[in-house]
Design a protein around this motif. Structure first.
Motif, PDB file in Angstrom:
ATOM      1  N   SER A  76       0.833  -1.209   0.000  1.00  0.00           N
ATOM      2  CA  SER A  76       0.000   0.000   0.000  1.00  0.00           C
ATOM      3  C   SER A  76       0.863   1.253   0.000  1.00  0.00           C
ATOM      4  O   SER A  76       0.518   2.258  -0.625  1.00  0.00           O
ATOM      5  CB  SER A  76      -0.914   0.016   1.223  1.00  0.00           C
TER       6      SER A  76
ATOM      7  N   GLN B 275      -7.148   1.971  -0.052  1.00  0.00           N
ATOM      8  CA  GLN B 275      -7.746   0.910   0.760  1.00  0.00           C
ATOM      9  C   GLN B 275      -8.970   1.429   1.518  1.00  0.00           C
ATOM     10  O   GLN B 275      -9.931   0.719   1.708  1.00  0.00           O
ATOM     11  CB  GLN B 275      -6.699   0.403   1.749  1.00  0.00           C
TER      12      GLN B 275
ATOM     13  N   ASP C   1      -5.851  -0.630  -4.654  1.00  0.00           N
ATOM     14  CA  ASP C   1      -5.366  -1.281  -3.444  1.00  0.00           C
ATOM     15  C   ASP C   1      -6.417  -2.267  -2.948  1.00  0.00           C
ATOM     16  O   ASP C   1      -7.446  -1.865  -2.424  1.00  0.00           O
ATOM     17  CB  ASP C   1      -5.057  -0.221  -2.372  1.00  0.00           C
TER      18      ASP C   1
HETATM   19 MG   LIG Z   1      -2.108  -2.841   2.139  1.00  0.00          MG
END
Ligand SMILES: [Mg+2]
Ligand SMILES: Nc1ncnc2c1ncn2[C@@H]1O[C@H](COP(=O)(O)OP(=O)(O)O)[C@@H](O)[C@H]1O
Lengths: 213, 462
Positions: free
Chosen positions: A41, A81, A157
């Protein structure tokens, strides 16, 4: 049309998450894999201009980033995310607002957004407020806004986290469609499913990116 | 992409969110109801304005300026809390920060929506003012005078509050507690500074020094030679004083300063776009560390499922209170500041030195922890903890009270226990109760923090 990372390093306090990441991201799908907490990420945030590296460069179409940032953002799709979604707006209102921020015309965006939501099975809920959305619906909504405007660089993500296999397949379908003409960079726990269709598979571990397979 | 489509979209989205929120309609309803208590004619029944201890004759212009003054002083923090904790608190910054849109365009759009809400509040107050004046006015009923005077005093203030909100949202350190505190300081300064500056004559520069612009028109409306101006409650002398609000508004440089604040508000909003700095994404592990400490680690030492029952049985009320105390006092500066507050408690006037110092520290610590535990989404998580949320909240109140008493221990030894014990107990318990209730109601620390700060100021100053 290439995106390139050169010797990227990013640490948080004393913790070195990325130490020396170099890679090019050609047209097609690049998978980022690796253990959780490896820095997938973090790398994606750097590529999506959401964060800055401590050292190293990101190069977009031959120009290094602070200078090329605006040009990259103009053709960037980013599905982080987590997003603080405006709960009191409907999906359509949210999509149109994001489209305005991206500089897309509202009428084109409206039609395209509806098409994407249809492919993701969200069309029946397009005029519902986001507060009624489940976790999986939110995930797809975040992916949908990233796809708007046919970005040249698409960074995703974990777009299939919390999704059932049918919805995950729908997401994969849209992603592969975009990967025909754009650099798509994606982290996923379903790496094996997509590996055959990816142009490269980068494993992030120990602060570095290693091509696999 | 044009700046104007981004501005229009940011404006439209935020305005839509306000309109859909019940809180907006509550605010617009509260404003006129509160207005009834903003013009009080008897002691202790509401807010009165007095010159030389006397209430003014309630002519139409006096109605307008009175309401304007109250909005520009006492209502200012209320609307700031509303904007900051209200429906547009959460923004999809993860997306707008990576978009090519101009930050200035976004800031102006969001400012426009906040400003529109402020004007809505002012319209609601105008209607209330017109109605109240119609019932109570002395002399001719002049709606135009009421509206004009109210808007000249209060309009620029409310625009400035909206602009400050946008500016504080743009700067990372001002997005949280520090921003609330800074606004509180600004607000106090806007009341205190002009009463000092007012002595120095009415010039454009002197009047610009006050965001609220409430003191000057009051002073200049009064008959020459008047002293002692009071806004709020004060003991009243019989008789009425005649005010000339038009003279107040017409004071040298006053109108220009109000226009100046309108332009300055726009400039501040644009500046917010210019100085905007992205959010720092906090690591999940960091953000939830306190939660792990409170629940998971105690519940699952070593994550061995078999030991779950034993641990659960071992969780009593006392460890829960201790855990809450640790969490309230978890800021890295807390121990240092607590020692400082305890030391101030050794000074002579405990009621006005040590007690307010300890309370100020607790206000920040309590509202921060209460805001974290009551945040949307986390309530569900803590509900899975071994204790009922209500019991956890009780433990929070006990923990806050015990901390307050702990800080007061040195003072008790110096000043004798009883007086200090009583103050420390009452302030600690009241602040803890208010913090948890307000954080629960607003699902964030903002409302609790500012409300408690205002309460703290009243406690310290009285
Ligand atoms: Mg991640
Ligand atoms: N803003 C931050 N502050 C501190 N540590 C961070 C931050 N963001 C990420 N980290 C740390 O960096 C490491 C990598 O995180 P991340 O990139 O989210 O991993 P992945 O996505 O591969 O699971 C983790 O150990 C995480 O705790």
């Amino acid at each position: 049309m290439t995106l390139e990372a050169r010797s990227l390093a990013r640490s948080f306090g004393r913790k070195k998450v990325l130490e020396d990441v170099s890679a090019t991201f050609p047209i097609g799908l690049t998978l980022l894999t690796g253990p959780s907490g490896a820095g997938k990420s973090t790398l994606l945030r750097l590529l999506a201009t959401a964060d800055k590296p401590n050292s190293g460069e990101i190069i977009w179409q031959g120009q290094p980033l602070p200078a090329a940032r605006r040009a990259l953002r103009q053709t960037l799709g980013y599905a982080p995310q987590a997003v603080d979604l405006p709960e009191d707006l409907t999906a359509r209102e949210f999509g149109l607002h994001i489209a305005s921020l991206k500089g897309l015309s509202r009428s084109d965006a409206d039609a395209q957004f509806a098409g994407i939501l249809e492919a993701l099975g969200l069309l029946p809920d397009i005029d519902r407020r986001i507060q009624g959305y489940s976790g999986g619906m939110r995930r797809r909504l975040i992916t949908a806004q990233a796809l708007m405007g046919d970005p040249q660089v698409l960074t995703l993500d974990e777009p299939t986290a919390e999704l059932d296999s049918e919805s995950a397949a729908a997401v994969h379908g849209l992603v592969m469609e975009r990967a025909a003409t754009a650099s798509v960079i994606m982290t996923t726990h379903l790496g094996e499913q997509l590996a055959p269709q990816a142009v490269q598979n980068l494993r992030i571990a120990d602060g570095k990116a290693q091509p696999v397979g | 992409m044009t700046v104007s489509t981004v501005t229009a979209s940011a404006f439209g989205a935020d305005l839509l969110r306000y309109r859909r929120s019940a809180s907006l309609w509550l605010l617009l309803l509260c404003a006129p109801v509160a207005a009834r208590y903003m013009i009080s004619e008897t002691e202790g029944e509401g807010i009165s304005i007095a010159v030389g201890g006397q209430l003014p004759v309630l002519t139409s212009p006096v109605f307008g300026i009175w309401l304007g003054i109250v909005v520009s002083t006492l209502v200012m923090p209320v609307v700031f809390i509303y904007l900051r904790a209200g429906p547009t608190r959460r923004q999809p910054w993860q997306l707008d920060e990576t978009s090519p849109a101009s930050r200035i365009a976004i800031a102006l759009g969001r400012f426009g929506a906040d400003a529109a809400i402020m004007m809505g509040v002012l319209i609601a107050l105008s209607l209330a003012g017109l109605f109240l004046a119609w019932m109570k006015v002395t002399g001719p009923y002049q709606p135009g005078h009421i509206l004009l005077l109210l808007w000249v005093v209060a309009g620029p203030t409310l625009l400035a509050v909206a602009a400050i909100r946008i500016l504080f949202d743009a700067v990372p350190i001002l997005r949280g507690a520090l921003g609330d505190f800074l606004f509180f300081m600004l607000w106090m300064a806007s009341i205190i500074v002009p009463s000092i500056a007012a002595e120095n004559g009415s010039t454009f520069a002197n009047n610009m020094a006050s965001v609220g612009g409430a003191i000057r028109p009051l002073m200049e409306s009064a008959p020459p030679g008047s002293e002692s101006f009071a806004i709020g409650t004060s003991s009243l002398a019989p008789g009425r004083v005649e005010l000339d609000p038009w003279a107040g508004i017409g004071a040298q440089g006053y109108l220009a300063s109000r226009a100046g604040w309108v332009l300055l508000s726009l400039a501040i909003a644009a500046l917010a776009g210019l100085v905007y700095r992205p959010h720092k994404s906090k690591a999940r592990t960091q953000r939830f560390a306190w939660l792990d400490r409170l629940t998971l680690r105690r519940l699952l030492p070593g994550a061995a499922p078999s030991s779950q029952h034993a641990t659960r049985a071992g969780l009593g009320i006392v460890p829960l209170v201790l855990a809450e105390m640790r969490l309230i006092a978890s800021g890295s500066l807390f121990p240092l500041l607590a020692v400082g507050a305890a030391a101030i408690g050794l000074a002579d006037d405990y009621r006005h030195a040590g007690s307010p110092a300890a309370l100020l520290l607790l206000v920040f610590a309590l509202s921060a922890h209460a805001g974290r535990t009551e945040a949307r989404g986390l309530v569900a998580l803590t509900a899975t903890a071994p204790f009922h949320p209500l019991i956890r909240r009780m433990a929070f109140i006990v923990a806050g009270t015990v901390l307050s008493l702990a800080i007061a221990v040195p003072a008790m030894m110096v000043h004798g226990p009883l007086h200090v014990l009583e103050l420390a107990f009452l302030t600690g318990a009241a602040a803890s109760l208010a913090a948890i209730v307000l954080a629960w109601a607003a699902r964030s620390p903002f409302v609790a923090r500012i409300t408690l700060l205002i309460g703290w100021y009243a406690y310290m100053a009285s």
